[in-house]
Structure formats: structure tokens, C-alpha cells
Design an enzyme around this catalytic site. Structure first.
Site, short mmCIF file in Angstrom:
data_model
loop_
_atom_site.label_atom_id
_atom_site.label_comp_id
_atom_site.label_asym_id
_atom_site.label_seq_id
_atom_site.Cartn_x
_atom_site.Cartn_y
_atom_site.Cartn_z
N LYS A 44 -7.46 6.83 9.49
CA LYS A 44 -7.85 5.25 9.36
C LYS A 44 -8.48 4.77 10.73
O LYS A 44 -9.01 3.66 10.77
CB LYS A 44 -6.60 4.35 9.40
CG LYS A 44 -5.69 4.82 8.00
CD LYS A 44 -6.73 4.39 6.72
CE LYS A 44 -5.97 4.60 5.32
NZ LYS A 44 -4.54 3.86 5.39
N GLY A 90 -5.82 -2.99 -0.99
CA GLY A 90 -4.92 -3.16 -2.29
C GLY A 90 -5.06 -4.59 -2.64
O GLY A 90 -4.10 -4.83 -3.46
N THR A 126 1.05 3.52 2.34
CA THR A 126 1.93 3.72 3.55
C THR A 126 3.13 2.98 3.67
O THR A 126 4.21 3.39 4.05
CB THR A 126 1.01 3.48 4.78
OG1 THR A 126 -0.28 3.92 4.70
CG2 THR A 126 1.43 4.23 5.92
N GLU A 169 -1.10 -10.84 3.18
CA GLU A 169 -0.88 -10.12 4.38
C GLU A 169 -0.86 -10.80 5.74
O GLU A 169 -0.37 -10.77 6.65
CB GLU A 169 -1.29 -8.79 4.22
CG GLU A 169 -1.02 -7.91 3.29
CD GLU A 169 -1.90 -6.67 2.79
OE1 GLU A 169 -1.50 -5.65 2.11
OE2 GLU A 169 -3.30 -6.73 3.44
N LYS A 199 -8.16 -4.69 6.34
CA LYS A 199 -7.13 -4.67 5.34
C LYS A 199 -7.71 -5.53 4.14
O LYS A 199 -8.65 -6.04 4.06
CB LYS A 199 -5.94 -5.28 5.79
CG LYS A 199 -5.31 -4.74 7.20
CD LYS A 199 -3.87 -5.63 7.35
CE LYS A 199 -2.91 -5.92 6.45
NZ LYS A 199 -2.64 -4.54 5.49
N GLY A 200 -6.96 -4.94 3.06
CA GLY A 200 -7.37 -5.67 1.83
C GLY A 200 -7.80 -4.72 0.73
O GLY A 200 -8.32 -5.03 -0.42
N GLY A 260 0.88 -1.32 -0.09
CA GLY A 260 -0.01 -0.14 0.18
C GLY A 260 0.70 1.30 0.15
O GLY A 260 1.88 1.32 0.14
C1 5RP Z 1 -3.52 -3.79 1.00
C2 5RP Z 1 -3.82 -3.35 2.39
C3 5RP Z 1 -3.25 -1.96 2.83
O1 5RP Z 1 -2.61 -1.95 3.92
C4 5RP Z 1 -4.46 -1.07 2.88
O2 5RP Z 1 -5.20 -0.91 1.74
C5 5RP Z 1 -3.78 0.53 3.39
O3 5RP Z 1 -3.42 0.91 2.23
P1 5RP Z 1 -2.52 2.60 2.13
O4 5RP Z 1 -1.57 2.54 3.00
O5 5RP Z 1 -2.45 2.82 0.74
O6 5RP Z 1 -3.67 3.41 2.57
O7 5RP Z 1 -4.31 -3.97 3.33
O8 5RP Z 1 -4.04 -4.88 0.67
#
Ligand code: 5RP
Length: 218
Positions: free
Chosen positions: A121, A97, A31, A103, A94-95, A29
Site C-alpha cells: 500500500k 470498500g 486488514t 471512516e 481510502k474507500g 476491510g
Molecule cells: C474501506 C477502506 C479500506 O480500509 C481499504 O479499502 C483497505 O482495504 P483492505 O484492508 O481490504 O486492503 O478504505 O472503505
């Protein structure tokens, strides 16, 4: 302050948990991308990483960081990953992405799971973010009907194929007051590969980046 600045602060704060000459787990992701870039920019040399997605593997390799298969390394000391939502008990959704299955595997195999997020978040009750569920393609409609029985409104994330060759259903309209129970219930549905609810294995440390600085929980 933008969400990106909060993400970057959280990512930088995670570096202090990383020790030289270790193999770390790396999530997926935007972050985590800040974390990967910061890791590469600092002097500390790690042995390499177990990656949770093809996208993170590519970024890590781009920085010259060696990738290891989980099967080749045994348990991992530290896993760093982001989240779409986190509650006060460090349970996560989560998920977003679509990398939830790998994960969850890497989180399960890790001694210390450090979750890095910006303050947007944080929620008191999980469920505002649609809950991702990875499903075997032929079970998509069957699983969707079972998710409706659990009170959700599943929406097929069309056009997305996970790194494992499966589909994603995003479940809207849930107010997840008992995340442990819901995670178990969804895991019981035949055809579900993984649910993006991380309640049985929550984060151990949550780092929240914001304009005020960095907050570390618990
Ligand atoms: C990917 C995830 C990521 O950790 C989640 O979507 C957070 O993403 P971002 O850091 O872009 O906000 O679970 O499957």
C-alpha cells in the site's frame, strides 16, 4: 510473503494501542478483519466499538463485541483502520470498500488514528489507486464532469450502493502531488458527500506489515 500475512502482522501490532475498558473505533476491510479477529481472540476486554460499516458491525457482533453509536459516546481514543494507499506523510487514499464517509467521520472524532497496511500500500505519491468519491445519486454525472475538469477520469462503480444509500465514482489517472488542495477542491463540488483522500486528517500512526516484520511510522 503474501499481502495477507503482512496485513495480519500489522493488525496484530495494533493491539498494543488498545486499552481495557475503552470504546474503540473500528474501520473496514480485509486488514481490519484480521484486527477484529485478533481483538476477539485476546484476553483484553474492551467496552465496545464504534463501527465504520455494516460489514464490520456484523463481524464485531459475531465476536460478541458491543456496538455503540458515535452520537452516544463523544470522542474516541483510538481508531484502527486500513487504507488503499499511504504516502510518507501518512496521508491516505481510502474507500476501496466503499465505507469512506463513515471512516472519515470516525477518524475525525478520534484522538489517535492508527492505520494498518501491508507494504504493497506504500507509495511516494498518492493516486495509483483510483480515488473513491461518494456522491448523491442525482449528482453523479454533474460531479463526474467536475472531476474531469480537475484532471481525473471518473468511473462509476456500478452496482455498489454505500451504507448511506449513495454512489461511488472511482477517479483514475490522478497524480496527487498536493493532497490537501485536491481534498478541499473535491469537497467543494456540490453533490460530493466525501472524497476518500485523508490528507487534512491523516493517520497518526502507520503500521506496515511485511516479510521483514513490522514498521511503525512516524
Ligand atoms: C474501506 C477502506 C479500506 O480500509 C481499504 O479499502 C483497505 O482495504 P483492505 O484492508 O481490504 O486492503 O478504505 O472503505
Amino acid at each position: 510473503m503474501s499481502n495477507d500475512a503482512g496485513k495480519q502482522r500489522a493488525a496484530l501490532a495494533a493491539l498494543k494501542y488498545i486499552e481495557e475498558d475503552t470504546i474503540i473505533g473500528v474501520g473496514t476491510g480485509s486488514t481490519v478483519n484480521f484486527f477484529i479477529d485478533a481483538l476477539a481472540a485476546q484476553k483484553l476486554r474492551i467496552r465496545g466499538a464504534v463501527s465504520s460499516s455494516n460489514a464490520s458491525t456484523e463481524r464485531l457482533r459475531g465476536h460478541g463485541i458491543e456496538i455503540f453509536e458515535l452520537n452516544a459516546v463523544g470522542d474516541i481514543d483510538v481508531y484502527v483502520d486500513g487504507a488503499d494507499e499511504c504516502d510518507p506523510h501518512l496521508r491516505l487514499i481510502k474507500g476501496g470498500g466503499a465505507a469512506l464517509t463513515r471512516e472519515k467521520i470516525v477518524a475525525a472524532a478520534s484522538q489517535l488514528f492508527i492505520c494498518i497496511v501491508d507494504e504493497s500500500k506504500q507509495v511516494s505519491v498518492l493516486g495509483r489507486f483510483p480515488l473513491p468519491v461518494e456522491v448523491i445519486p442525482m449528482a453523479r454525472s454533474y460531479v463526474a464532469r467536475q472531476l474531469i475538469k480537475l484532471g481525473g477520469q471518473p468511473v462509476w462503480r456500478e452496482g455498489v450502493i454505500t451504507d448511506n444509500g449513495n454512489l461511488i465514482l472511482d477517479v483514475h489517472g490522478l497524480s496527487i502531488v498536493d493532497p490537501l488542495r485536491l481534498e478541499s477542491q473535491i469537497n467543494q463540488i456540490v453533490g460530493v458527500v466525501t472524497v476518500g483522500l485523508f490528507a487534512h486528517r491523516p493517520a497518526d500512526v502507520l503500521i506496515v506489515g511485511s516479510a521483514a516484520g513490522v514498521k511503525i511510522l512516524p
